[in-house]
Design an enzyme around this catalytic site. Sequence first.
Site, short mmCIF file in Angstrom:
data_model
loop_
_atom_site.label_atom_id
_atom_site.label_comp_id
_atom_site.label_asym_id
_atom_site.label_seq_id
_atom_site.Cartn_x
_atom_site.Cartn_y
_atom_site.Cartn_z
N GLU A 45 0.94 -1.04 -0.32
CA GLU A 45 -0.12 -0.14 -0.23
C GLU A 45 1.46 0.61 -0.44
OE1 GLU A 45 -1.82 2.59 3.35
OE2 GLU A 45 -2.04 0.50 3.67
N ASP A 49 0.87 4.27 -3.63
CA ASP A 49 0.42 5.40 -2.95
C ASP A 49 1.63 6.05 -3.88
OD1 ASP A 49 -0.68 7.47 -1.95
OD2 ASP A 49 1.02 8.07 -0.53
N ASP A 118 -6.61 1.63 0.40
CA ASP A 118 -5.82 0.46 0.72
C ASP A 118 -5.15 -0.27 -0.40
OD1 ASP A 118 -5.21 2.61 2.99
OD2 ASP A 118 -5.97 0.72 4.45
N GLU A 121 -4.72 0.82 -3.47
CA GLU A 121 -3.02 1.05 -3.90
C GLU A 121 -2.08 0.32 -3.79
OE1 GLU A 121 -4.25 5.43 -1.64
OE2 GLU A 121 -3.03 3.69 -0.35
#
Length: 229
Positions: A45, A49, A118, A121
């Site tokens: 995650e 991002d 989450d 990502e």
Amino acid sequence: MKLSADLQAFEARIGHTFQRPELLLRAVTHSSVSSPTRKDNQRLEFLGDRVLGLVMAQALLSKDKGASEGQLAPRFNALVRKETCADVARQIGLGEVLKLGRSEMVSGGRRKQALLGDAMEAVIAAVYLDGGLEAARDLILTHWGKRVDKVETDARDAKTSLQEWAQARGQQPPTYSEVARSGPDHAPVFTIAVTLESGESAQATAGAKRQAEQSAAKALLARLAPEKD
């Protein structure tokens, strides 16, 4: 390793076949079901991002070569925020393949916005590690789709826009109140009303208060549009 049938179907939905399928399995594994021999998706995650941010920044720069940093920043934020990631996750059925502990399943984890965002990502990071930046870029630009094209009009926060509208007319900031709450404790549904000092109001319902407030503000702004012009 060979992926289960549901994860193979998920590969088809996202348009990427993993050379290292263990990356996808890790991307869909929530911390509630992790173990010393089964890693969760939190580190992925973190990486995803950053990959999403890079791809979106490049896409926005290419789309509008004359835009200033001040114009680009809200568009960027609208594209990478958790709400948008969760929307894409729902679009590709990510919730259906998540590996969750019993407590998360019982509490509606497959529908939770933060959890879906989450995991989205993490999937981006898994594709990046498996196929490189081009594969990750293809995934992102394909599934973010028209969001990039229309982000200029959607980038502004509806609550902020409504507050600016009210203050420009000498009014106090709008007020938000919870009108109703329904559903079980683990998956509540909120109805929020927004009201201006001048009396105009609108309501919206959503699974999170913040989302309901934004939707109510957006609905009221749409009603006030003729006056804005």
